[in-house]
Write an enzyme that holds these catalytic residues in place. Structure first.
Site, mmCIF file in Angstrom:
data_model
loop_
_atom_site.group_PDB
_atom_site.id
_atom_site.type_symbol
_atom_site.label_atom_id
_atom_site.label_comp_id
_atom_site.label_asym_id
_atom_site.label_seq_id
_atom_site.Cartn_x
_atom_site.Cartn_y
_atom_site.Cartn_z
ATOM 1 N N HIS A 28 0.731 -1.303 0.460
ATOM 2 C CA HIS A 28 0.304 -0.065 -0.060
ATOM 3 C C HIS A 28 0.944 1.219 0.141
ATOM 4 C CE1 HIS A 28 0.783 0.267 4.720
ATOM 5 N NE2 HIS A 28 -0.805 -0.742 4.529
ATOM 6 N N HIS A 82 -4.780 -8.488 14.798
ATOM 7 C CA HIS A 82 -5.337 -7.233 13.994
ATOM 8 C C HIS A 82 -6.215 -7.682 12.888
ATOM 9 C CE1 HIS A 82 -4.335 -3.486 11.905
ATOM 10 N NE2 HIS A 82 -3.468 -3.984 11.123
ATOM 11 N N GLU A 84 -6.770 -6.123 9.589
ATOM 12 C CA GLU A 84 -5.772 -5.496 8.914
ATOM 13 C C GLU A 84 -5.633 -7.280 7.296
ATOM 14 O OE1 GLU A 84 -2.532 -2.897 8.199
ATOM 15 O OE2 GLU A 84 -3.086 -1.993 5.918
ATOM 16 N N ASP A 86 -3.704 -8.089 5.396
ATOM 17 C CA ASP A 86 -2.542 -9.473 5.331
ATOM 18 C C ASP A 86 -2.137 -9.792 6.967
ATOM 19 O OD1 ASP A 86 -1.855 -6.721 7.140
ATOM 20 O OD2 ASP A 86 -0.166 -6.801 6.824
ATOM 21 N N HIS A 150 -1.294 -0.526 14.769
ATOM 22 C CA HIS A 150 -1.806 0.533 13.907
ATOM 23 C C HIS A 150 -2.801 1.399 13.320
ATOM 24 C CE1 HIS A 150 -1.177 -0.245 9.976
ATOM 25 N NE2 HIS A 150 -0.905 -1.916 10.195
ATOM 26 N N ASP A 169 1.858 -5.762 14.200
ATOM 27 C CA ASP A 169 2.798 -4.892 13.709
ATOM 28 C C ASP A 169 3.830 -4.132 14.069
ATOM 29 O OD1 ASP A 169 1.331 -6.186 11.272
ATOM 30 O OD2 ASP A 169 0.549 -3.683 11.023
ATOM 31 N N TYR A 197 10.321 0.607 8.330
ATOM 32 C CA TYR A 197 9.054 0.532 8.617
ATOM 33 C C TYR A 197 7.818 0.433 9.426
ATOM 34 C CZ TYR A 197 5.279 -3.043 10.688
ATOM 35 O OH TYR A 197 4.350 -3.653 10.605
ATOM 36 N N HIS A 230 5.503 -9.581 10.856
ATOM 37 C CA HIS A 230 6.151 -9.436 9.753
ATOM 38 C C HIS A 230 7.418 -9.596 10.226
ATOM 39 C CE1 HIS A 230 2.468 -7.517 7.540
ATOM 40 N NE2 HIS A 230 2.617 -6.933 8.445
HETATM 41 FE FE1 FEO Z 1 -0.854 -3.332 9.855
HETATM 42 FE FE2 FEO Z 1 0.222 -6.124 8.930
HETATM 43 O O1 FEO Z 1 -0.244 -4.988 9.254
#
Ligand code: FEO
Length: 404
Positions: A28, A82, A84, A86, A150, A169, A197, A230
């Site tokens: 993104h 989370h 999101e 991903d 976040h 994250d 990051y 991640h």
């Molecule tokens: Fe906020 Fe890795 O997604």
């Protein structure tokens, strides 16, 4: 094919069962030059838990990795730290394959998952409160909300016994690697990718990060391992990445300036070079980026410890170059702090761009230092001297701020 995807043991009870996305190059708007991982974890206890899932196209990879340890249907609980995509993109499919007794998320997480997946998760997700403890048998999982770190739904989960924090994250980085642990990867790579990051994902929430670090310290929580969603797992000296985050969050300016520009016929480029020369002559580290050949997320990475941002653009159709508009729009959203700066640029006849750039800097609360420089068509010795003087002036002020 499936047998190539195996789980990686983190502790006697915890396995990494995520996916490696070697080839993603845009996340993104963030250039992921080294790819990324979507980390999911399997906890083996009296109740088996899957901690987060993976991006939708990687569902099979995750299931193969789980299957290398246990039958996926033996998973009792799924935790969504989370929502999101991903991490939740394969949640619905995972629920179908695993048939868990329960799925847990924060209050905001439940709302976000419902807003993402609608009827597919209706009545399926159980809300957990900040500080709530889930008994797994010999072990417990404690949930801690980290709202706006976040996303509003974000939470982290702490596993007793292993003293392991699933940090979602937080403390992560975009880095595809066949190595799963931070202590197996060169420090320079870890530092670069964790900085990038943080700068591109977490920078706007720096005040909350400082509060969270204080909250964790005050809680006396023993954290031996940090397992983010991640990049590598921090199994040795996890305090180091926490300390690094504390440093990032303060954005304390170094004696370092960023000169960013784009150019039409090399005139603004010449001005940028003269500014760089003035900065360097005065003892300030300068980094110069043409937006014609650099990615916005790499420039933002440099801003995290810089004290000055000097931006230049030719005037194009009474406006700034679109590459500068792109960068400054992106950067404004990341809310950088503690910057001084100025604007410059060449022009043919109307010459609005430096003034427009000044307005954009002011929007980011960048303190303007020295004089804006404009040069018609091709800069002369005088205008290049003004650019050099701007570099020197910024350096002087920067050294006073940075204490050097
Ligand atoms: Fe906020 Fe890795 O997604």
């Amino acid at each position: 094919m499936g047998e190539n995807f195996r789980a990686v043991k983190v502790t006697e009870k915890v396995y990494w069962v995520g996916a490696i996305d070697w080839n993603i190059r845009d996340f993104h708007g963030y250039s992921t030059d080294r790819g990324t991982t979507y980390n999911a974890y399997l906890i083996l206890s009296d109740k088996n838990v899957l901690m987060d899932t993976v991006k939708a196209p990687f569902f099979d990879e995750m299931i193969y990795r789980i299957s290398s340890v246990i039958d996926p249907e033996k998973i009792d609980y799924i935790v969504s730290n989370h929502s999101e995509m991903d991490h939740s993109g394969s949640l619905v499919k995972t629920i179908g394959a695993v048939k868990p007794d329960k799925v847990f998320a924060s209050k905001m997480g439940k709302a976000a998952l419902t807003a993402h997946f609608h009827a597919d998760v209706e009545g399926v997700v159980n809300e957990v409160k900040d500080g709530e403890v889930l008994e797994l048998g010999d072990d417990t999982l404690t949930f801690m909300e980290t709202r706006m770190l976040h996303w509003p739904d974000s939470m982290v989960s702490y596993l007793s016994g292993d003293s392991l924090l699933f940090s979602q994250d937080g403390f992560g980085m975009h880095l595809a690697s066949s190595k799963r642990f931070g202590d197996e990867i060169e420090d320079s790579v870890l530092e670069r990718e964790s900085t990038k990051y943080y700068a591109n994902i977490l920078l706007p929430y720096s005040n909350l990060i400082l509060k969270l670090i204080e909250k964790i310290k005050a809680s006396g929580l023993d954290i031996k391992i940090i397992a983010p969603d991640h990049g590598p797992i921090w199994r040795k000296e996890p305090g180091k990445i926490v300390e690094l985050y504390g440093k990032f969050a303060k954005m304390e300016p170094k004696n370092k300036a960023i000169v960013v520009y784009d150019t039409m016929w090399q005139s603004t480029a010449k001005m940028a070079a003269a500014i760089e020369d003035g900065l360097a002559d005065s003892g300030t580290e300068a980094k110069v980026f043409s937006m014609g050949s650099n990615h916005r997320s790499d420039v933002v990475t440099e801003i995290i410890d810089a004290g000055a941002l000097i931006v230049g653009s030719p005037t194009l159709n009474n406006n700034i170059f679109p590459t500068l508009a792109d960068l400054l729009t992106y950067m404004k959203g990341l809310k950088p702090k503690n910057l001084i700066g100025q604007a410059f640029g060449s022009y043919g006849w109307s010459g609005e761009s430096p003034k427009i750039l000044q307005g954009l800097l002011a929007d980011m609360e960048v303190e303007l230092v020295g004089e804006m420089v404009r040069a018609q068509y091709v800069p002369t010795g005088d205008s290049l001297e003004s650019c050099h003087a701007l570099g020197k002036e910024v350096s002087k002020r920067l050294k006073a701020i940075a204490g050097k």
